[in-house]
Design a protein around this motif. Structure first.
Motif, PDB file in Angstrom:
ATOM      1  N   ARG A  18       0.873  -1.223  -0.079  1.00 45.93           N
ATOM      2  CA  ARG A  18      -0.086   0.067   0.077  1.00 45.93           C
ATOM      3  C   ARG A  18       0.867   1.293  -0.046  1.00 45.93           C
ATOM      4  O   ARG A  18       0.577   2.163  -0.840  1.00 45.93           O
ATOM      5  CB  ARG A  18      -0.926  -0.019   1.294  1.00 45.93           C
ATOM      6  CG  ARG A  18      -1.903  -0.971   1.425  1.00 45.93           C
ATOM      7  CD  ARG A  18      -3.096  -1.033   2.004  1.00 45.93           C
ATOM      8  NE  ARG A  18      -2.724  -0.822   3.401  1.00 45.93           N
ATOM      9  CZ  ARG A  18      -2.621  -1.547   4.469  1.00 45.93           C
ATOM     10  NH1 ARG A  18      -2.904  -2.852   4.199  1.00 45.93           N
ATOM     11  NH2 ARG A  18      -2.120  -1.300   5.760  1.00 45.93           N
ATOM     12  N   GLY A  19       2.014   1.442   0.777  1.00 44.36           N
ATOM     13  CA  GLY A  19       2.985   2.503   0.771  1.00 44.36           C
ATOM     14  C   GLY A  19       3.434   2.752  -0.469  1.00 44.36           C
ATOM     15  O   GLY A  19       3.640   3.555  -1.123  1.00 44.36           O
ATOM     16  N   SER A  20       4.032   1.561  -1.258  1.00 40.03           N
ATOM     17  CA  SER A  20       4.596   1.497  -2.576  1.00 40.03           C
ATOM     18  C   SER A  20       3.567   2.303  -3.696  1.00 40.03           C
ATOM     19  O   SER A  20       3.912   3.105  -4.357  1.00 40.03           O
ATOM     20  CB  SER A  20       4.916   0.400  -3.093  1.00 40.03           C
ATOM     21  OG  SER A  20       6.121  -0.230  -2.329  1.00 40.03           O
ATOM     22  N   ILE A  21       2.206   1.875  -3.570  1.00 39.24           N
ATOM     23  CA  ILE A  21       1.214   2.299  -4.343  1.00 39.24           C
ATOM     24  C   ILE A  21       1.179   3.874  -4.086  1.00 39.24           C
ATOM     25  O   ILE A  21       0.878   4.693  -5.087  1.00 39.24           O
ATOM     26  CB  ILE A  21      -0.154   1.553  -4.123  1.00 39.24           C
ATOM     27  CG1 ILE A  21       0.033   0.077  -4.705  1.00 39.24           C
ATOM     28  CG2 ILE A  21      -1.404   2.293  -4.977  1.00 39.24           C
ATOM     29  CD1 ILE A  21      -1.199  -0.727  -4.522  1.00 39.24           C
ATOM     30  N   GLU A  22       1.028   4.366  -2.742  1.00 38.78           N
ATOM     31  CA  GLU A  22       0.824   5.672  -2.451  1.00 38.78           C
ATOM     32  C   GLU A  22       1.792   6.521  -2.946  1.00 38.78           C
ATOM     33  O   GLU A  22       1.866   7.602  -3.329  1.00 38.78           O
ATOM     34  CB  GLU A  22       0.251   5.789  -1.168  1.00 38.78           C
ATOM     35  CG  GLU A  22      -0.805   5.263  -0.738  1.00 38.78           C
ATOM     36  CD  GLU A  22      -1.323   5.405   0.871  1.00 38.78           C
ATOM     37  OE1 GLU A  22      -2.633   5.522   1.301  1.00 38.78           O
ATOM     38  OE2 GLU A  22      -0.577   5.234   1.682  1.00 38.78           O
ATOM     39  N   GLY A  23       2.973   5.775  -2.775  1.00 42.82           N
ATOM     40  CA  GLY A  23       4.343   6.628  -3.407  1.00 42.82           C
ATOM     41  C   GLY A  23       4.271   6.817  -4.824  1.00 42.82           C
ATOM     42  O   GLY A  23       4.517   7.827  -5.297  1.00 42.82           O
ATOM     43  N   LEU A  24       3.457   5.847  -5.437  1.00 42.40           N
ATOM     44  CA  LEU A  24       3.741   5.872  -6.992  1.00 42.40           C
ATOM     45  C   LEU A  24       2.534   7.011  -7.528  1.00 42.40           C
ATOM     46  O   LEU A  24       2.802   7.836  -8.302  1.00 42.40           O
ATOM     47  CB  LEU A  24       3.075   4.674  -7.500  1.00 42.40           C
ATOM     48  CG  LEU A  24       4.023   3.615  -7.835  1.00 42.40           C
ATOM     49  CD1 LEU A  24       3.465   2.343  -8.842  1.00 42.40           C
ATOM     50  CD2 LEU A  24       5.414   3.819  -8.714  1.00 42.40           C
ATOM     51  N   LEU A 103       1.306  -1.915 -11.299  1.00 39.90           N
ATOM     52  CA  LEU A 103       1.151  -0.741 -12.506  1.00 39.90           C
ATOM     53  C   LEU A 103       0.209   0.404 -12.079  1.00 39.90           C
ATOM     54  O   LEU A 103      -0.895  -0.153 -11.750  1.00 39.90           O
ATOM     55  CB  LEU A 103       0.847  -1.531 -13.722  1.00 39.90           C
ATOM     56  CG  LEU A 103       1.928  -2.174 -14.533  1.00 39.90           C
ATOM     57  CD1 LEU A 103       2.602  -3.312 -13.762  1.00 39.90           C
ATOM     58  CD2 LEU A 103       1.141  -2.872 -15.790  1.00 39.90           C
ATOM     59  N   ALA A 104       0.437   1.400 -12.373  1.00 41.83           N
ATOM     60  CA  ALA A 104      -0.627   2.635 -12.227  1.00 41.83           C
ATOM     61  C   ALA A 104      -0.877   3.210 -13.615  1.00 41.83           C
ATOM     62  O   ALA A 104      -0.155   3.726 -14.271  1.00 41.83           O
ATOM     63  CB  ALA A 104      -0.119   3.580 -11.092  1.00 41.83           C
TER      64      ALA A 104
END
Length: 290
Positions: A18-24, A103-104
């Motif tokens: 979740r932290g990696s996604i919010e960082g992206l 992937l975003a």
């Protein structure tokens, strides 16, 4: 529509992911809407940040789902090279730490077509497929020329136990199996070309919005004949009980495809589908009715 049994929700992801996604995305997630469609076991959600920014994010654990992770990596490679102006979601960013592949994409408002189909909707989606094929010929990016998602009759003919099982799912197909195998060979030749082809353009990979039609999920993209995508799309239409022929015949000339070539590629396409239907379902990828 079908949904994956194993797709995790936002709260079920590891905190580090979740932290990696919010960082992206550059902000904290305020709301997550899980996407029910498709067959992937990975995370797939529309995310809204506290500041209002929206994105679509997919993620998969490569330790548990190595094949699906390879598909995510392939899609990242393709989507990252697609030029602006094509009817595809824009890739925003990628994170791949060797285990989680994330992937975003830009958020695209729209729904999968059908449910039920209408004649105007079919014409609109078919027209977009034809326009895309013409815009993507020759392909703007380099891709492999093999077609792993076409063909299957030849393999069935050589596999006696599986070809025997063919009779349990089709009373018709076993009898002209030799003809289907020969037609499939013609189809594999006819499928060669220089167009960018999605190669998985079933209705669940189409989003229809108020002002545009968008094609999503690109891990299987190849170079080939542009009609390949129309074959898959209209197969989905036919599976919903709609005769696709009135929508097909008027557009074949725009794709430089003769009816004979279409039939041959269709044979290769149905061979792939039949071989897949007779193969064991990978654990965790069983689809369930929504």
């Amino acid at each position: 529509m079908f949904a994956s049994k194993k797709r995790p929700r936002w709260a079920e992801l590891p905190a580090s992911v979740r932290g990696s996604i919010e960082g992206l995305l550059g902000g904290a997630v305020a709301y997550a809407e899980s996407c029910a469609g498709g067959f992937s076991p990975g995370f797939a959600s529309r995310l809204t940040l506290h500041g209002g920014h929206r994105a679509f994010v997919k993620a998969v654990d490569a330790h548990h789902w190595p094949i699906e992770a390879s598909h995510h990596r392939a899609e990242a490679d393709v989507a990252g090279r697609l030029p602006a102006g094509l009817p595809v979601p824009r890739l925003l960013d990628v994170c791949d730490d060797g285990r989680w592949v994330i992937l975003a994409f830009e958020q695209v408002d729209g729904v999968a077509p059908g449910k039920p189909w209408t004649a105007p909707q079919i014409r609109r989606v078919v027209a977009q497929a034809v326009d895309f094929a013409q815009a993507a010929t020759p392909s703007p990016i380099e891709l492999p020329r093999d077609h792993p998602r076409l063909g299957g009759w030849a393999g069935l003919a050589l596999d006696q136990p599986t070809s025997a099982r063919l009779r349990t799912v089709s009373a018709w197909a076993p009898h002209p199996l030799g003809r289907l195998t020969a037609l499939e060979r013609e189809g594999l030749r006819a499928a060669q070309g220089d167009s960018l082809v999605h190669c998985d353009l079933y209705p669940h990979n189409v989003l229809v919005g108020d002002d545009r039609v968008v094609f999503v999920d690109w891990p299987h993209a190849r170079l080939g004949a542009p009609v390949i995508d129309l074959v898959a799309l209209l197969t989905g239409v036919a599976a919903d009980g709609v005769d696709p022929e009135p929508y097909l015949l008027p557009v074949l000339p725009a794709l430089n495809c003769s009816p004979a070539s279409f039939d041959a590629i269709l044979a290769a396409h149905t061979g792939f589908l039949m071989a897949g239907a007779l193969a064991p379902m990978p654990i965790g990828l069983e689809a369930i009715a929504e």
